[in-house]
Design an enzyme around this catalytic site. Sequence first.
Site, PDB file in Angstrom:
ATOM      1  N   ASP A   1       0.895  -1.259   0.095  1.00 57.74           N
ATOM      2  CA  ASP A   1       0.222   0.059   0.227  1.00 57.74           C
ATOM      3  C   ASP A   1       0.796   1.354   0.164  1.00 57.74           C
ATOM      4  O   ASP A   1       2.174   1.400   0.701  1.00 57.74           O
ATOM      5  CB  ASP A   1      -0.948  -0.020   1.324  1.00 57.74           C
ATOM      6  CG  ASP A   1      -1.771   0.903   1.198  1.00 57.74           C
ATOM      7  OD1 ASP A   1      -2.382   1.247   0.052  1.00 57.74           O
ATOM      8  OD2 ASP A   1      -2.769   1.034   1.979  1.00 57.74           O
ATOM      9  N   GLY A   2       0.384   2.347  -0.634  1.00 58.02           N
ATOM     10  CA  GLY A   2       1.183   3.609  -0.616  1.00 58.02           C
ATOM     11  C   GLY A   2       1.560   4.142  -1.752  1.00 58.02           C
ATOM     12  O   GLY A   2       2.434   4.926  -1.905  1.00 58.02           O
TER      13      GLY A   2
END
Length: 308
Positions: free
Chosen positions: A87-88
């Site tokens: 994620d991210g």
Amino acid sequence: MVFCLQSSLPPLIMHVPNRRFISVPHVSSPPLLINRPLRATQQHQHLLVPEEEQELKCINAALIENDSLPLGLRRESLPRHVALIMDGNRRWARLRGLPVGSGYEAGVKSLRTIVELCCKWGIRVLTIFAFSTDNWFRPEVEVEFLMSLFERGLKEEMESFLRENIRISVIGDISKLPKSLEESVINLEEATKNNSRFQLIVAVSYSGQYDLVQACQRIAMKVKDGLIELDDVNESLIEKELETNCTEFPYPDLLIRTSGELRISNFMLWQLAYSELFFAQSLWPDFGEAEFIEALRSFQRRRRRYGG
Ligand SMILES: CC(C)=CCC/C(C)=C/CC/C(C)=C/COP(=O)(O)OP(=O)(O)O
């Protein structure tokens, strides 16, 4: 680790390549520095009683096995299966004023690093959440970019998967993928199916709920066709019908999610039942060797009880 060396021997100091020193106590004369654990066995085994000799052999074997591992990690308690929520990527790009695609491209670099480390350290399976069933609702241009990135990424790595004895499996509803990607996936799975050093499972168009629904449908069909009875439905049958039936180790020992979010987000809902969870603050493109080691060290400090 205690050795009882007979008589007055020089202290035995085993120097292992990752700079750990293991000294064998209660001996007097000047230290003997030994570069490789195996040499310690050869030089000193005549001085040991049989049980000590056996113990030294075991310890040496463990040290040699741990050669490639960073300080503080023990091979015998590494996770066999790691699951990753990467994620991210978009936040990483936005923070740098870059287009979203650059974040995903940077994410692929992090993925390469982690795959290499898994191979090097002997982790057997890595499952990555590359695209969830909900990600189809992202802007069309972003979805198209991701699909072409998957296709490019998988094709570019084909040679190294074969060379490095890596098996690729894909879980999720691949019938929803663009035709050319679906074909690449089928070819890649076929071409690498006998590889055994390491397995990379790519979850695309996947969710834990999707996996459970498709397993239920397959089981219901078997009951309907009279192949099994209702009473045959149990945990082990469900396990066999989940898409993770492509691996010997379907249950991740460790789940890592990056970017500070504390959620499972409909990933491997059944398979994560007893997994240890590690939430890293780093955005996925910043997640590298140091962060991976931190996650593995945290894992090795846990005592897994499986509810017992
Ligand atoms: C070849 C291959 C399998 C490549 C994998 C590429 C890759 C890194 C995919 C991640 C995709 C994704 C939807 C991440 C979720 O976070 P996000 O990036 O949407 O993050 P955000 O939370 O910052 O919006």
